[in-house]
Design an enzyme around this catalytic site. Structure first.
Site, PDB file in Angstrom:
ATOM      1  N   ARG A 281      -7.068 -14.559   7.130  1.00  0.00           N
ATOM      2  CA  ARG A 281      -7.204 -15.332   8.366  1.00  0.00           C
ATOM      3  C   ARG A 281      -8.037 -16.597   8.223  1.00  0.00           C
ATOM      4  NH1 ARG A 281      -8.910 -10.044  11.540  1.00  0.00           N
ATOM      5  NH2 ARG A 281      -9.379  -9.510   9.363  1.00  0.00           N
TER       6      ARG A 281
ATOM      7  N   ASN B 247       9.292  10.491  -5.398  1.00  0.00           N
ATOM      8  CA  ASN B 247      10.676  10.046  -5.232  1.00  0.00           C
ATOM      9  C   ASN B 247      10.780   8.887  -4.236  1.00  0.00           C
ATOM     10  OD1 ASN B 247      13.554  10.382  -5.836  1.00  0.00           O
ATOM     11  ND2 ASN B 247      13.665  10.846  -3.645  1.00  0.00           N
ATOM     12  N   THR B 248      10.056   8.993  -3.123  1.00  0.00           N
ATOM     13  CA  THR B 248      10.094   7.904  -2.136  1.00  0.00           C
ATOM     14  C   THR B 248       9.427   6.651  -2.697  1.00  0.00           C
ATOM     15  OG1 THR B 248       9.968   9.601  -0.432  1.00  0.00           O
ATOM     16  CG2 THR B 248       9.601   7.338   0.280  1.00  0.00           C
TER      17      THR B 248
ATOM     18  N   GLY C 232     -17.223 -10.937   4.055  1.00  0.00           N
ATOM     19  CA  GLY C 232     -17.622 -11.157   2.654  1.00  0.00           C
ATOM     20  C   GLY C 232     -17.680 -12.634   2.312  1.00  0.00           C
TER      21      GLY C 232
ATOM     22  N   LYS D 100       0.846  -1.213   0.000  1.00  0.00           N
ATOM     23  CA  LYS D 100       0.000   0.000   0.000  1.00  0.00           C
ATOM     24  C   LYS D 100       0.877   1.257   0.000  1.00  0.00           C
ATOM     25  CE  LYS D 100      -4.132  -2.091   1.737  1.00  0.00           C
ATOM     26  NZ  LYS D 100      -3.609  -3.310   2.395  1.00  0.00           N
ATOM     27  N   ILE D 101       1.779   1.292  -0.949  1.00  0.00           N
ATOM     28  CA  ILE D 101       2.732   2.406  -1.045  1.00  0.00           C
ATOM     29  C   ILE D 101       1.941   3.711  -1.240  1.00  0.00           C
ATOM     30  CG2 ILE D 101       4.764   3.274  -2.278  1.00  0.00           C
ATOM     31  CD1 ILE D 101       5.058   0.380  -3.421  1.00  0.00           C
ATOM     32  N   ALA D 102       2.273   4.732  -0.459  1.00  0.00           N
ATOM     33  CA  ALA D 102       1.488   5.975  -0.489  1.00  0.00           C
ATOM     34  C   ALA D 102       2.370   7.158  -0.090  1.00  0.00           C
ATOM     35  CB  ALA D 102       0.294   5.864   0.460  1.00  0.00           C
TER      36      ALA D 102
END
Ligand code: XMP
Length: 207
Positions: A189, A66-67, A172, A60-62
């Site tokens: 899980r 650059n980072t 779900g 979940k890169i946010a």
């Protein structure tokens, strides 16, 4: 027929994780790992698990472009099948991930399965789906426990594949998520805590 299940193995014990990956890896479409696993075992676990299945890194890169690039470059050295990143940080941030991803498929989050996601994120799914299409994402994440929202998202997905968590522990249903538009169902899980994970996978696919 190819499995539509992605096993989310949120385990931090290496021997347990590898044992389970070896047991179920060929019976599912992919294995997804998340921060707890990578923080505990290091990024080398990605390459190790790739011997058992397709590996999706749910980071979940946010961050700023650059980072995001720096993170993606680190992950790309391990050649995962795919990586999950956020779209809400804007087009420039996602562009930078797609550019640095190499052969990894980028999957953008357009809506989440937790109740709090309706406070800020989920109302913006329309813009996020359009960005995922125009920025070269392979797929999107949309909740498998909110069938109405999932159906609305699937109507506008174009060529994107939909990956749906929220099945099992978050309420779900596997078939309902697929009928509402999911291409792949992410299950954590209820699968890895099951004493008979292969039996559980078969029981879902039989229904
Ligand atoms: P459980 O145990 O709830 O695990 O079946 C679900 C896994 O998927 C992640 N997760 C999400 N990832 N958008 C995502 O990108 C979501 O809405 C979402 N909901 C759950 C969760 O972190 C866990 O690894």
């Amino acid at each position: 027929m190819e499995s539509k299940i992605i096993a989310s193995l949120d385990l931090t014990d290496e021997s347990k994780l590898v044992r389970m990956a070896e047991e179920i890896g060929q019976s599912v479409f992919a294995i997804k790992i998340n921060w707890p696993t990578i923080l505990s075992l290091g990024k080398g676990i990605i390459k190790r698990l790739s011997e058992t299945s397709n590996i999706i890194c749910d980071l979940k890169i946010a961050d700023i472009p650059n980072t995001n690039r720096l993170i993606m470059e680190q992950i790309a050295t391990q050649h995962p099948w795919g990586v999950i990143a956020h779209l809400f940080t804007g087009k420039d941030s996602m562009e930078s991930i797609v550019k640095a991803a190499g052969d990894a498929k980028v999957i953008g989050v357009v809506a989440m399965s937790n109740p709090g996601a309706s406070e800020y994120l989920n109302g913006n799914y329309g813009n996020l789906v359009e960005d995922a299409k125009s920025l070269g994402c392979y797929g999107i994440v949309a909740p498998g426990n909110d069938y109405n929202l999932l159906e609305r998202i699937s109507k506008m997905k174009g060529n994107l594949k939909i990956f749906s968590p929220g099945v099992g522990a978050q309420g779900g249903g596997y078939n309902k998520a697929l009928l509402s538009g999911a291409d792949y169902v992410i299950i954590g899980r209820s699968l890895y805590e099951n004493p008979d994970p292969i039996g559980y996978i078969k029981s879902l696919e039989r229904k």
